[in-house]
Design a protein around this motif. Structure first.
Motif, PDB file in Angstrom:
ATOM      1  N   GLY A 261      61.052 -86.833  78.260  1.00 16.55           N
ATOM      2  CA  GLY A 261      60.708 -87.095  76.863  1.00 16.55           C
ATOM      3  C   GLY A 261      61.112 -88.481  76.420  1.00 16.55           C
TER       4      GLY A 261
ATOM      5  N   LEU B 222      58.403 -91.473  75.085  1.00 14.10           N
ATOM      6  CA  LEU B 222      58.483 -91.752  73.649  1.00 14.10           C
ATOM      7  C   LEU B 222      58.058 -93.171  73.277  1.00 14.10           C
ATOM      8  CD1 LEU B 222      59.258 -90.740  70.841  1.00 14.10           C
ATOM      9  CD2 LEU B 222      61.628 -91.377  71.334  1.00 14.10           C
TER      10      LEU B 222
ATOM     11  N   TYR C  62      54.279 -93.580  73.085  1.00 17.49           N
ATOM     12  CA  TYR C  62      53.646 -92.966  71.915  1.00 17.49           C
ATOM     13  C   TYR C  62      53.908 -93.778  70.653  1.00 17.49           C
ATOM     14  CZ  TYR C  62      51.741 -88.849  74.087  1.00 17.49           C
ATOM     15  OH  TYR C  62      50.962 -88.019  74.837  1.00 17.49           O
TER      16      TYR C  62
ATOM     17  N   MET D 174      54.788 -87.453  70.088  1.00 16.69           N
ATOM     18  CA  MET D 174      56.145 -87.878  69.735  1.00 16.69           C
ATOM     19  C   MET D 174      57.043 -86.670  69.454  1.00 16.69           C
ATOM     20  SD  MET D 174      55.265 -91.164  67.285  1.00 16.69           S
ATOM     21  CE  MET D 174      56.988 -91.505  66.902  1.00 16.69           C
TER      22      MET D 174
ATOM     23  N   CYS E 202      57.950 -85.020  72.753  1.00 14.15           N
ATOM     24  CA  CYS E 202      58.972 -85.805  73.459  1.00 14.15           C
ATOM     25  C   CYS E 202      60.350 -85.576  72.846  1.00 14.15           C
ATOM     26  CB  CYS E 202      58.621 -87.290  73.425  1.00 14.15           C
ATOM     27  SG  CYS E 202      57.185 -87.748  74.420  1.00 14.15           S
ATOM     28  N   ALA E 203      60.416 -85.586  71.512  1.00 13.70           N
ATOM     29  CA  ALA E 203      61.692 -85.371  70.824  1.00 13.70           C
ATOM     30  C   ALA E 203      62.227 -83.969  71.111  1.00 13.70           C
ATOM     31  CB  ALA E 203      61.514 -85.576  69.322  1.00 13.70           C
TER      32      ALA E 203
ATOM     33  N   ALA F 279      66.588 -92.002  74.600  1.00  8.52           N
ATOM     34  CA  ALA F 279      65.697 -91.952  73.444  1.00  8.52           C
ATOM     35  C   ALA F 279      66.151 -92.935  72.370  1.00  8.52           C
ATOM     36  CB  ALA F 279      65.648 -90.530  72.882  1.00  8.52           C
TER      37      ALA F 279
END
Length: 440
Positions: A188, A192, A195, A212, A215-216, A231
């Protein structure tokens, strides 16, 4: 290979063979998400992973259809072959471990990188993948959320993933189709920044927002400090977007900050991860001490690496490899094939950043109408930055190395496409007739 594994792999292989280039790209990405390392085919005593079969089929496709040829090799491609080829040869010749494992690592790198070089040839290809990927990422993230809150991994039926979910401080850690939560969460974190690059395109707000959010969610349910830090680095990288034309100044500020920390810290600078983990939690002390003990034994591995078994006395404990837990990709390169291999790897990364910077300058020179392409290149640069930071705390295994190859190949292809356009533009400027010539 189980019946469920065959049911997933078979249609993906069909798409790779007969679908359009972009359709094949989506199929390969789906395989990297939903296939596990437990899905193998035994071929004369050799276990072939389903993902390796998928990459082999994709490589054969792009070569047979002329979607990639040796004549299209650029400097980045050749440098990558040099880096991983040198590592494999030194590792095998010096008997630093299982030769088949290292040869398999090189084969996976070769197949995945050039398969994606053939599938991702321009900005539109990457944009198409990221637009379609939320259809795959959303259910994937949802399954990982179920794993987090129920304690049961739905991918366990495919094998190769932990049947019993791991925990940290009593909180479950999802692993999805990967063998470890840290690798799963990294997925993820490294998607990120790409995206975010497309978030400025109003025509694709829905898939971008879903991508997004997925991924989060993957980072969150992994409950791992490394992916959370990665991240954060992705977001930090995008905060630097407005400074993209002052990168030299930014680099000097970073170096100055490290020098300042080295002066004021009582411990050596490589104990910075330990200081951070003392505040945020995690295994920072292990990572810091690993750097110290590795360079204390520099004389043992600098020339051609060493067997990881010879590191068993570095820590008061060992891992399943029988040696120290080498969770630093740069140091792992050195242990595998020596200091020259590590330097070659760092040179390759520096070259990637240099080519990305040059490509952004070319795109910028064409005017504000190409701002979207510049953001995509920046997004690839941020993704690479995330990898660079992440590699101080982890060595990629499982399918993550294949996903890394996808991003490296996309970077090489997009940089090359910018270069080709620039050469065409320059050639046209040279051939374009002047007004006086047009009158004649």
């Amino acid at each position: 290979m189980s019946a469920l594994g065959i049911a997933i792999l078979a249609p993906l292989l069909w798409m790779v063979a007969f679908a359009s280039r972009r359709g094949a790209l989506v199929a390969v990405f789906a395989g990297l998400l939903y296939l596990t390392m437990g899905q193998t085919v035994n071929f004369f005593g050799i276990d072939l992973y389903a993902t390796r079969l998928l990459m082999l089929a994709t490589f054969l496709r792009v070569v047979s259809r002329g979607e990639f040829a040796s004549s299209q090799l650029n400097g980045l491609d050749k440098t990558l072959l040099l880096v991983f080829g040198y590592r494999a040869v030194v590792f095998v010749v010096n008997s630093n471990g299982s030769p088949m494992t290292e040869i398999g690592y090189f084969v996976d790198t070769f197949l995945a990188y050039f398969a994606f070089r053939g599938l991702i040839r321009e900005t539109g290809d990457l944009k198409f993948l990221l637009t379609c990927a939320p259809l795959l990422l959303l259910p994937y993230a949802a399954l990982s959320a179920v794993e987090r809150w129920t304690g049961s991994n739905v991918f366990a039926s495919l094998g190769g993933v932990p049947g019993r979910i791991l925990e940290r401080d009593g909180i479950p850690r999802a692993a999805g189709s990967f063998t470890h939560p840290s690798i799963f969460g990294t997925l993820g974190a490294i998607l990120l920044p790409l995206y975010i690059a497309f978030a400025f395109d109003v025509r694709n707000h829905v898939p971008v927002l879903i991508g997004m959010a997925s991924c989060a969610m993957i980072v969150f349910v992994s409950n791992s400090g490394g992916p959370a830090t990665a991240a954060a680095m992705a977001i930090l990288g995008w905060f630097a977007w407005r400074l993209r034309m002052q990168m030299r100044l930014l680099r000097w500020l970073l170096v100055s900050a490290l020098v300042f920390l080295a002066v004021i810290m009582k411990a050596p600078i490589w104990y910075l991860p330990a200081k951070i983990s003392a505040l945020l939690g995690g295994d920072g002390w292990h990572r810091s001490y690993l750097m110290q003990v590795t360079f204390e034994h520099l004389g043992d591995w600098w020339f051609a690496g060493m067997s990881v078994l010879e590191t068993k006395d570095w820590f008061p404990y060992v891992v399943v490899t029988g040696g120290a837990d080498i969770i630093n990709y740069y140091l792992e390169f050195g242990i595998a094939a020596g200091l020259p291999a590590m330097i070659l790897f760092i040179f390759f990364l520096a070259t990637l950043f240099g080519r990305l910077g040059a490509a952004m300058q070319v795109v910028r020179s064409r005017g504000s109408g190409n701002l979207g392409d510049e953001r995509i290149l920046w997004g690839l640069g941020v993704a690479l930055f995330v990898h660079l930071v992440n590699w101080f705390a982890i060595v990629y295994f499982d399918k993550m190395h294949l996903i890394l190859c996808m991003q490296l190949a996309a970077t090489s292809s997009l940089v090359s496409s910018v270069g080709r356009l620039e050469n065409v533009s320059a050639a046209w400027e040279m051939r374009r007739p002047t007004l006086s010539e047009m009158h004649h």
